[in-house]
Motif scaffolding. Structure first.
Motif, PDB file in Angstrom:
ATOM      1  N   VAL A  96       0.839  -1.198   0.000  1.00 34.25           N
ATOM      2  CA  VAL A  96       0.000   0.000   0.000  1.00 34.25           C
ATOM      3  C   VAL A  96       0.874   1.248   0.000  1.00 34.25           C
ATOM      4  O   VAL A  96       1.712   1.434   0.894  1.00 34.25           O
ATOM      5  CB  VAL A  96      -0.934   0.019   1.228  1.00 34.25           C
ATOM      6  CG1 VAL A  96      -1.836   1.248   1.174  1.00 34.25           C
ATOM      7  CG2 VAL A  96      -1.754  -1.259   1.303  1.00 34.25           C
ATOM      8  N   ARG A  97       0.680   2.096  -0.996  1.00 36.50           N
ATOM      9  CA  ARG A  97       1.366   3.384  -1.047  1.00 36.50           C
ATOM     10  C   ARG A  97       0.347   4.478  -0.741  1.00 36.50           C
ATOM     11  O   ARG A  97      -0.630   4.668  -1.468  1.00 36.50           O
ATOM     12  CB  ARG A  97       1.986   3.641  -2.414  1.00 36.50           C
ATOM     13  CG  ARG A  97       2.892   4.890  -2.454  1.00 36.50           C
ATOM     14  CD  ARG A  97       3.280   5.234  -3.872  1.00 36.50           C
ATOM     15  NE  ARG A  97       2.120   5.689  -4.637  1.00 36.50           N
ATOM     16  CZ  ARG A  97       2.074   5.709  -5.976  1.00 36.50           C
ATOM     17  NH1 ARG A  97       3.086   5.261  -6.687  1.00 36.50           N
ATOM     18  NH2 ARG A  97       0.993   6.144  -6.604  1.00 36.50           N
ATOM     19  N   GLU A  98       0.580   5.168   0.377  1.00 35.04           N
ATOM     20  CA  GLU A  98      -0.317   6.239   0.791  1.00 35.04           C
ATOM     21  C   GLU A  98      -0.082   7.493  -0.054  1.00 35.04           C
ATOM     22  O   GLU A  98       0.903   7.597  -0.791  1.00 35.04           O
ATOM     23  CB  GLU A  98      -0.104   6.563   2.269  1.00 35.04           C
ATOM     24  CG  GLU A  98      -0.572   5.472   3.218  1.00 35.04           C
ATOM     25  CD  GLU A  98      -2.079   5.483   3.400  1.00 35.04           C
ATOM     26  OE1 GLU A  98      -2.755   6.332   2.772  1.00 35.04           O
ATOM     27  OE2 GLU A  98      -2.591   4.642   4.168  1.00 35.04           O
ATOM     28  N   ILE A  99      -0.981   8.444   0.077  1.00 34.92           N
ATOM     29  CA  ILE A  99      -0.897   9.669  -0.711  1.00 34.92           C
ATOM     30  C   ILE A  99       0.368  10.458  -0.409  1.00 34.92           C
ATOM     31  O   ILE A  99       0.894  11.186  -1.257  1.00 34.92           O
ATOM     32  CB  ILE A  99      -2.161  10.535  -0.484  1.00 34.92           C
ATOM     33  CG1 ILE A  99      -2.226  11.653  -1.526  1.00 34.92           C
ATOM     34  CG2 ILE A  99      -2.209  11.071   0.948  1.00 34.92           C
ATOM     35  CD1 ILE A  99      -3.550  12.396  -1.524  1.00 34.92           C
ATOM     36  N   ASP A 100       0.926  10.296   0.823  1.00 32.82           N
ATOM     37  CA  ASP A 100       2.162  11.004   1.182  1.00 32.82           C
ATOM     38  C   ASP A 100       3.414  10.239   0.784  1.00 32.82           C
ATOM     39  O   ASP A 100       4.536  10.645   1.096  1.00 32.82           O
ATOM     40  CB  ASP A 100       2.192  11.306   2.680  1.00 32.82           C
ATOM     41  CG  ASP A 100       2.184  10.049   3.543  1.00 32.82           C
ATOM     42  OD1 ASP A 100       2.191   8.937   2.980  1.00 32.82           O
ATOM     43  OD2 ASP A 100       2.152  10.191   4.784  1.00 32.82           O
ATOM     44  N   GLY A 101       3.236   9.094   0.097  1.00 26.81           N
ATOM     45  CA  GLY A 101       4.372   8.316  -0.379  1.00 26.81           C
ATOM     46  C   GLY A 101       4.808   7.200   0.553  1.00 26.81           C
ATOM     47  O   GLY A 101       5.636   6.359   0.161  1.00 26.81           O
ATOM     48  N   GLN A 102       4.300   7.145   1.772  1.00 30.35           N
ATOM     49  CA  GLN A 102       4.664   6.073   2.682  1.00 30.35           C
ATOM     50  C   GLN A 102       4.097   4.745   2.179  1.00 30.35           C
ATOM     51  O   GLN A 102       2.999   4.688   1.631  1.00 30.35           O
ATOM     52  CB  GLN A 102       4.133   6.357   4.086  1.00 30.35           C
ATOM     53  CG  GLN A 102       4.792   7.545   4.771  1.00 30.35           C
ATOM     54  CD  GLN A 102       4.429   7.625   6.235  1.00 30.35           C
ATOM     55  OE1 GLN A 102       4.725   6.717   7.015  1.00 30.35           O
ATOM     56  NE2 GLN A 102       3.784   8.725   6.618  1.00 30.35           N
ATOM     57  N   VAL A 103       4.878   3.666   2.399  1.00 26.91           N
ATOM     58  CA  VAL A 103       4.504   2.338   1.919  1.00 26.91           C
ATOM     59  C   VAL A 103       4.390   1.379   3.100  1.00 26.91           C
ATOM     60  O   VAL A 103       5.237   1.380   4.003  1.00 26.91           O
ATOM     61  CB  VAL A 103       5.528   1.796   0.897  1.00 26.91           C
ATOM     62  CG1 VAL A 103       5.166   0.373   0.464  1.00 26.91           C
ATOM     63  CG2 VAL A 103       5.594   2.721  -0.316  1.00 26.91           C
ATOM     64  N   ALA A 104       3.342   0.578   3.093  1.00 24.77           N
ATOM     65  CA  ALA A 104       3.134  -0.443   4.130  1.00 24.77           C
ATOM     66  C   ALA A 104       2.825  -1.770   3.455  1.00 24.77           C
ATOM     67  O   ALA A 104       2.405  -1.809   2.290  1.00 24.77           O
ATOM     68  CB  ALA A 104       2.000  -0.046   5.070  1.00 24.77           C
ATOM     69  N   MET A 105       3.051  -2.863   4.177  1.00 23.94           N
ATOM     70  CA  MET A 105       2.808  -4.193   3.631  1.00 23.94           C
ATOM     71  C   MET A 105       1.981  -5.002   4.632  1.00 23.94           C
ATOM     72  O   MET A 105       2.203  -4.935   5.839  1.00 23.94           O
ATOM     73  CB  MET A 105       4.127  -4.923   3.353  1.00 23.94           C
ATOM     74  CG  MET A 105       3.949  -6.298   2.725  1.00 23.94           C
ATOM     75  SD  MET A 105       5.537  -7.035   2.222  1.00 23.94           S
ATOM     76  CE  MET A 105       6.285  -7.347   3.833  1.00 23.94           C
ATOM     77  N   TYR A 106       1.018  -5.775   4.108  1.00 24.03           N
ATOM     78  CA  TYR A 106       0.142  -6.599   4.939  1.00 24.03           C
ATOM     79  C   TYR A 106       0.019  -7.986   4.325  1.00 24.03           C
ATOM     80  O   TYR A 106      -0.096  -8.130   3.096  1.00 24.03           O
ATOM     81  CB  TYR A 106      -1.253  -5.978   5.055  1.00 24.03           C
ATOM     82  CG  TYR A 106      -1.247  -4.575   5.617  1.00 24.03           C
ATOM     83  CD1 TYR A 106      -1.336  -4.340   6.974  1.00 24.03           C
ATOM     84  CD2 TYR A 106      -1.121  -3.477   4.760  1.00 24.03           C
ATOM     85  CE1 TYR A 106      -1.321  -3.048   7.487  1.00 24.03           C
ATOM     86  CE2 TYR A 106      -1.104  -2.188   5.255  1.00 24.03           C
ATOM     87  CZ  TYR A 106      -1.200  -1.981   6.621  1.00 24.03           C
ATOM     88  OH  TYR A 106      -1.180  -0.702   7.116  1.00 24.03           O
TER      89      TYR A 106
END
Length: 250
Positions: free
Chosen positions: A183-193
């Motif tokens: 997941v890439r958020e609108i601010d550019g941060q990336v998370a994984m699930y």
């Protein structure tokens, strides 16, 4: 077994790519009286219930995902309540005009739990109430099988890349889906699930038989919520509407 513990807002984005919410709302609303009591077993993030609540129905939803229920409660909705519980263990003394379980929830249940769950649903119905079940059938699984898939979902400035792998246990008639969500958020941060779920491969005759065993009679079947013909072959779910038998000893 199933596991759906990731933020509910991401599920809402992905759900929008898979489902026709307007058709689902019209279909479900047509089966309950104005202001009627409605139960959604496997409610996810409460998408359907919010729409039904806005139409004046009194709604209750249950789901096993703490993340999804948290999102649903935050999203609110007039006349809607939520319970964090598995479909198999959920209990309620209330009675409902409409009980539904859609978006493959029935397939997620262990086979041994199918009849007890359907018997429980039968006991929750008010006189004249309806049950709606939507599930994947044998040919839906066969036609849709892909060992590896990659899909992208976009919404509210978020990009979700879903990497999925399917494996089959033919002896148990079980499909396991293992997914990684990037997941890439609108601010550019990336998370994984990580996300996984097992699905039992069901057939129309099997579900009709289970419904009959608990005193529920199928009144109509469709291939979707726009009242398409039930699929004789190829991909697509089955949607069954059932009602309680007039005289039932179960």
């Amino acid at each position: 077994m199933t596991g759906f513990e990731f933020p509910g807002q991401y599920y809402e984005i992905m759900r929008g790519d898979f489902r026709d919410l307007a058709a689902e709302t019209e279909f479900l609303a047509s089966l309950a009286p104005a202001g009627g009591r409605v139960l959604d077993l496997g409610c996810g993030t409460g998408t359907n219930l919010r729409e039904l609540g806005a139409r004046g129905f009194s709604c209750l939803g249950a789901d096993q995902s703490a993340s999804f229920i948290e999102y649903a409660r935050t999203a609110g909705g007039e006349g809607v309540e939520y319970v964090h519980d598995r479909v198999e263990t959920f209990t309620c003394d209330d009675r409902f005009d409409l009980v539904y379980s859609i978006f493959m929830t029935l397939n997620y249940l262990p086979r041994a739990e199918l009849q007890p769950v359907l018997r429980k649903i039968r006991g929750m119905l008010r006189p004249g109430g309806h049950v709606v079940l939507e599930f994947g059938h044998l040919l839906d699984f066969v036609e849709g099988y892909q060992q590896h898939t990659v899909a992208h979902h976009r919404g509210d400035g978020v990009l979700i890349t879903r990497l999925a792998r399917q494996s089959i246990n033919p002896h148990a008639a079980n499909w396991r889906n293992e997914e990684t969500l990037l997941v890439r958020e609108i601010d550019g941060q990336v998370a994984m699930y990580d996300n996984f779920f097992d699905q039992a491969v069901l057939t129309g005759p099997e579900v009709r038989g289970l419904l009959a065993d608990v005193g529920l009679t199928v009144t109509v079947e469709y291939g979707g919520f726009r009242k398409e013909y039930a699929p004789g072959h190829g991909r697509g779910p089955l949607v069954m509407v059932a009602t309680a038998e007039e005289a039932s000893s179960v």
